[in-house]
Each structure stands twice: as C-alpha cells, then as structure tokens.
Enzyme design. Structure first.
Site, PDB file in Angstrom:
ATOM      1  N   GLU A 187       4.446   7.721  -5.272  1.00 19.07           N
ATOM      2  CA  GLU A 187       2.996   7.629  -5.073  1.00 19.07           C
ATOM      3  C   GLU A 187       2.301   8.795  -5.748  1.00 19.07           C
ATOM      4  O   GLU A 187       2.786   9.918  -5.647  1.00 19.07           O
ATOM      5  CB  GLU A 187       2.679   7.605  -3.581  1.00 19.07           C
ATOM      6  CG  GLU A 187       3.184   6.326  -2.940  1.00 19.07           C
ATOM      7  CD  GLU A 187       2.545   6.039  -1.596  1.00 19.07           C
ATOM      8  OE1 GLU A 187       1.468   6.590  -1.299  1.00 19.07           O
ATOM      9  OE2 GLU A 187       3.116   5.262  -0.853  1.00 19.07           O
ATOM     10  N   ASP A 189       0.812  -1.217   0.000  1.00 22.21           N
ATOM     11  CA  ASP A 189       0.000   0.000   0.000  1.00 22.21           C
ATOM     12  C   ASP A 189       0.845   1.267   0.000  1.00 22.21           C
ATOM     13  O   ASP A 189       0.316   2.360   0.023  1.00 22.21           O
ATOM     14  CB  ASP A 189      -1.006   0.002   1.151  1.00 22.21           C
ATOM     15  CG  ASP A 189      -0.393   0.355   2.501  1.00 22.21           C
ATOM     16  OD1 ASP A 189       0.819   0.170   2.672  1.00 22.21           O
ATOM     17  OD2 ASP A 189      -1.135   0.799   3.375  1.00 22.21           O
ATOM     18  N   HIS A 227      -3.228   3.617  -0.076  1.00 24.46           N
ATOM     19  CA  HIS A 227      -2.710   4.054   1.223  1.00 24.46           C
ATOM     20  C   HIS A 227      -3.453   5.336   1.604  1.00 24.46           C
ATOM     21  O   HIS A 227      -2.952   6.439   1.458  1.00 24.46           O
ATOM     22  CB  HIS A 227      -1.203   4.314   1.113  1.00 24.46           C
ATOM     23  CG  HIS A 227      -0.555   4.678   2.402  1.00 24.46           C
ATOM     24  ND1 HIS A 227      -0.221   3.743   3.345  1.00 24.46           N
ATOM     25  CD2 HIS A 227      -0.188   5.868   2.918  1.00 24.46           C
ATOM     26  CE1 HIS A 227       0.326   4.340   4.379  1.00 24.46           C
ATOM     27  NE2 HIS A 227       0.363   5.630   4.153  1.00 24.46           N
TER      28      HIS A 227
END
Length: 92
Positions: free
Chosen positions: A33, A28, A52
């Site tokens: 990201e 996650d 996440h």
C-alpha cells in the site's frame, strides 16, 4: 478483502478475475500500500478499488468511541444484541 492485504493471494485473485471464475471484487487493502500503479488490478473492469482511509478522518476516533460508549457498551452490559456485529460464518 476487508481484512489485511496478506490474507489474499493477489496473483490468484487476479487470475480468477481475468478467467471469470470470480465475477468481481471490491478491495480496499493490498499486499503493498498504496497499490502500485503497475498492479493489474487497476486494469480490470470487474474490480472496485476503494481507499483504505476511513480511520484517517478528523472525527473517526471520536465517533467510534461515542458509538461504543453510547450504543454497544450499554447493550453488552444489558445482555442485548450489539449493533454491527461480526458474522463469523461470513467472515466479516
């Protein structure tokens, strides 16, 4: 990887998953990201990718604070076992 993205060497992880050295992974967090669409992790059948974002819910901070104040703080003060402890031997 329940920590932070830089903790895991993603290229080594991908190779281990492809070769079968690792049977699977649930992830996650990533080096970058959100996980880029070009990442090989998206194409592996033995990988579970989860967002996440638990802390982005409207009630998370309230619920976490209530849990701490009403559950774990009194236990800590009374010398009792805490709920949801970190297992340092397992790393989570």
């Amino acid at each position: 990887n329940l920590g932070r993205g830089p903790v895991v060497d993603e290229e080594a992880l991908i190779e281990a998953l492809r070769s079968g050295k690792l049977g699977g992974a649930a992830l996650d967090v990533f080096m970058e990201e959100p996980l880029p669409q070009s990442s090989a992790l998206w194409d592996l059948d033995n990988v579970l990718i989860s967002p996440h974002n638990m802390d982005q819910t409207a009630t998370f901070m309230h619920e976490a604070t209530e849990f701490f104040v009403n559950e774990n703080l009194p236990r800590f003060i009374c010398g009792q076992d805490l709920l949801n402890p970190v297992d340092t031997t397992k790393g989570y």
